[in-house]
Design an enzyme around this catalytic site. Structure first.
Site, PDB file in Angstrom:
ATOM      1  CB  SER A  41     -12.888   6.636  -9.275  1.00  0.00           C
ATOM      2  OG  SER A  41     -11.016   6.663  -8.623  1.00  0.00           O
ATOM      3  N   GLY A  84     -17.589   5.425  -2.395  1.00  0.00           N
ATOM      4  CA  GLY A  84     -16.951   5.713  -1.152  1.00  0.00           C
ATOM      5  C   GLY A  84     -15.593   4.651  -0.362  1.00  0.00           C
ATOM      6  CB  SER A 140     -10.709   0.785  -7.865  1.00  0.00           C
ATOM      7  OG  SER A 140      -9.131   1.364  -6.994  1.00  0.00           O
ATOM      8  CB  SER A 184     -24.513   7.995 -14.140  1.00  0.00           C
ATOM      9  OG  SER A 184     -24.448   7.340 -12.476  1.00  0.00           O
ATOM     10  CG  ASP A 198      -6.717   2.273  -7.568  1.00  0.00           C
ATOM     11  OD1 ASP A 198      -5.880   1.467  -6.735  1.00  0.00           O
ATOM     12  OD2 ASP A 198      -6.866   3.169  -6.424  1.00  0.00           O
ATOM     13  CD  GLU A 235      -3.072  -0.398  -0.054  1.00  0.00           C
ATOM     14  OE1 GLU A 235      -3.097   0.112  -1.152  1.00  0.00           O
ATOM     15  OE2 GLU A 235      -4.024  -1.229   0.326  1.00  0.00           O
ATOM     16  CG  HIS A 236      -0.081   5.065   0.284  1.00  0.00           C
ATOM     17  ND1 HIS A 236      -1.027   5.704  -0.040  1.00  0.00           N
ATOM     18  CD2 HIS A 236      -1.590   4.648   1.190  1.00  0.00           C
ATOM     19  CE1 HIS A 236      -1.935   6.637   0.290  1.00  0.00           C
ATOM     20  NE2 HIS A 236      -2.412   5.571   0.982  1.00  0.00           N
ATOM     21  CB  THR A 237       4.119   0.343  -3.189  1.00  0.00           C
ATOM     22  OG1 THR A 237       2.798  -0.513  -2.963  1.00  0.00           O
ATOM     23  CG2 THR A 237       4.835  -0.343  -0.857  1.00  0.00           C
TER      24      THR A 237
HETATM   25  C1  GLA Z   1      -4.718   5.001  -4.041  1.00  0.00           C
HETATM   26  C2  GLA Z   1      -4.885   4.734  -5.223  1.00  0.00           C
HETATM   27  C3  GLA Z   1      -3.683   3.762  -5.847  1.00  0.00           C
HETATM   28  C4  GLA Z   1      -2.980   3.488  -4.582  1.00  0.00           C
HETATM   29  C5  GLA Z   1      -3.217   3.284  -3.169  1.00  0.00           C
HETATM   30  C6  GLA Z   1      -2.328   3.262  -1.809  1.00  0.00           C
HETATM   31  O1  GLA Z   1      -6.206   4.056  -3.770  1.00  0.00           O
HETATM   32  O2  GLA Z   1      -5.156   4.950  -6.609  1.00  0.00           O
HETATM   33  O3  GLA Z   1      -2.873   4.305  -6.667  1.00  0.00           O
HETATM   34  O4  GLA Z   1      -1.596   4.249  -4.081  1.00  0.00           O
HETATM   35  O5  GLA Z   1      -4.107   4.506  -2.703  1.00  0.00           O
HETATM   36  O6  GLA Z   1      -1.857   2.022  -2.048  1.00  0.00           O
END
Ligand code: GLA
Length: 388
Positions: free
Chosen positions: A129, A123, A127, A67, A173, A33-35
């Site tokens: 979006s 929300g 993902s 939509s 995502d 995550e957040h990598t």
């Molecule tokens: C969101 C972002 C991704 C990723 C995650 C954290 O989902 O869209 O690109 O950075 O946060 O891992």
């Protein structure tokens, strides 16, 4: 909604028939995550829920977007497809993708009526979006016979998010939505975009997603702030390692030797998370491939702790769900998933322990937050496709 109902809704909205139906899924990230925006590894899988897109050519040289979750139709001339609509307008997600094709030199010569319907919980940080972006990119790729591969379609989705939604997200995502495969997770190197599909065969264990129903505020600036803090850490490390391309390149041992170069305390914590998370992701995938699911679960828990303490993207809602899960013997591992601040956790739970998991975790969560959590058993599914 079934495809037939969607086609009926299209007919009602536009008074003619849809000629194609597309789908692209949401995702859940198992670890890493957040990598992604630090050039590291991620390990997401595509889900069975996602976004549907129906379309048909019109004779008016207009792009129309509707939509099923919104009353109005947005109508744009073919000359208006490269300018974002006001901030937070949902059409910015598909529009941003169309704009990327135009930027690459493709031309939309006809107008299309487009109908969107999604069943990713809103929300939830699963993902929705990215699913909307990738389903649009997939459809437009076909309309224009552009022949772009799935990785390029993911990049188009990411660029749309940057330029039309203002979120400086990584590639995870959109990549998962484009490249997902049933019963597999995607071990992706976000620097090189090389990836491996790893079977997720869990005997007697399910992937359970728990929804905090506390909105993940990805557009609130907290996400972009994390991206900027990592960039600052990288710049400071470059004073002692000028050739360093991204944070994820460093092993934990290498990081320890040079971490003092990061003078900003917050940036230092963010970088420590990234370096540790990349190692945990590699270790977790190796463990899964050996069938060592216990180690995989432990690494998931460590990932959550690091996201809580060093990356500071959890909070009461996510922490309560994860920490209550850790107390139960039938839980192999549990952690927040996605951007954080709200949204969902992902847990590996033994089949026989699932009812107790839902009951106990749900009860304490409601006591502490006043919100009723929702629980879904994840079905790992295929990526973007044309349905009809
Ligand atoms: C969101 C972002 C991704 C990723 C995650 C954290 O989902 O869209 O690109 O950075 O946060 O891992």
């Amino acid at each position: 909604m079934e495809t037939n109902e969607l086609k009926k809704a299209f007919q009602e909205a536009y008074k003619h028939e849809a000629t194609a139906v597309y789908f692209s899924p949401g995702r859940v990230n198992l670890i890493g995550e957040h990598t992604d925006y630090n050039g590291g590894y991620v390990f997401p899988c595509a889900l069975s829920f996602g976004t549907y897109l129906l379309l048909a050519k019109n004779e008016d040289k207009l792009m129309r977007f509707k939509s099923l979750n919104m009353p109005e139709v947005t109508e744009l001339a073919l000359t208006e497809l490269t300018t974002p609509l006001p901030k937070n307008h949902w059409v910015n997600y598909p529009l941003g993708c169309i704009a990327q094709f135009i930027k690459r030199g493709y031309e939309l010569k006809e107008g299309y009526d487009i109908l969107i319907w999604g069943n990713v919980p809103a929300g939830a940080g699963l993902s929705s979006s990215a699913a909307l972006e990738v389903v649009t990119a997939y459809a437009v790729n076909e309309l224009l016979s552009a022949g772009l591969d799935r990785t390029e379609l993911a990049k188009i989705g990411q660029a749309s998010e940057h330029e039309f939604a203002g979120v400086n997200c990584g590639i995870m995502d959109q990549f998962a939505s484009a490249q997902g495969k049933k019963d597999h997770a995607i071990f992706l190197n976000c620097d090189t975009m090389e990836f491996q599909l790893v079977p997720v065969k869990l005997e007697g264990i399910k992937v359970v997603i728990s929804n905090t129903h506390s909105p993940h505020k990805l557009d609130s600036g907290a996400y972009n702030e994390r991206v900027a803090q990592c960039q600052l850490a990288l710049e400071q490390l470059r004073k002692v390692r000028p050739e360093l391309k991204n944070l994820a390149e460093l092993t934990e041992a290498e990081f320890e030797k040079i971490e003092n170069a990061i003078t900003d305390e917050t940036a230092h914590k963010r970088a420590r998370h990234v370096v540790g998370e990349v190692q945990r992701t590699t270790d977790a995938v190796a463990a899964l491939q050996k069938g060592d699911i216990a180690t995989f679960g432990k690494l998931m828990c460590q990932s959550h702790v690091s996201l809580r303490d060093d990356y500071e993207v959890t909070g009461l809602h996510l922490d309560t769900l994860a920490e209550e899960a850790w107390k139960l013997p039938g839980v192999i591992g549990s952690r927040m998933t996605g951007g954080g601040f709200g949204g969902c956790t992902v847990s590996l739970v033994k089949d026989e322990a699932i009812p107790e998991f839902i009951e106990k975790v749900g009860k304490v969560y409601q006591e502490k937050t006043g919100i009723k959590a929702d629980f879904y058993i994840a079905q790992i599914s295929d990526g973007a496709r044309r349905i009809e």
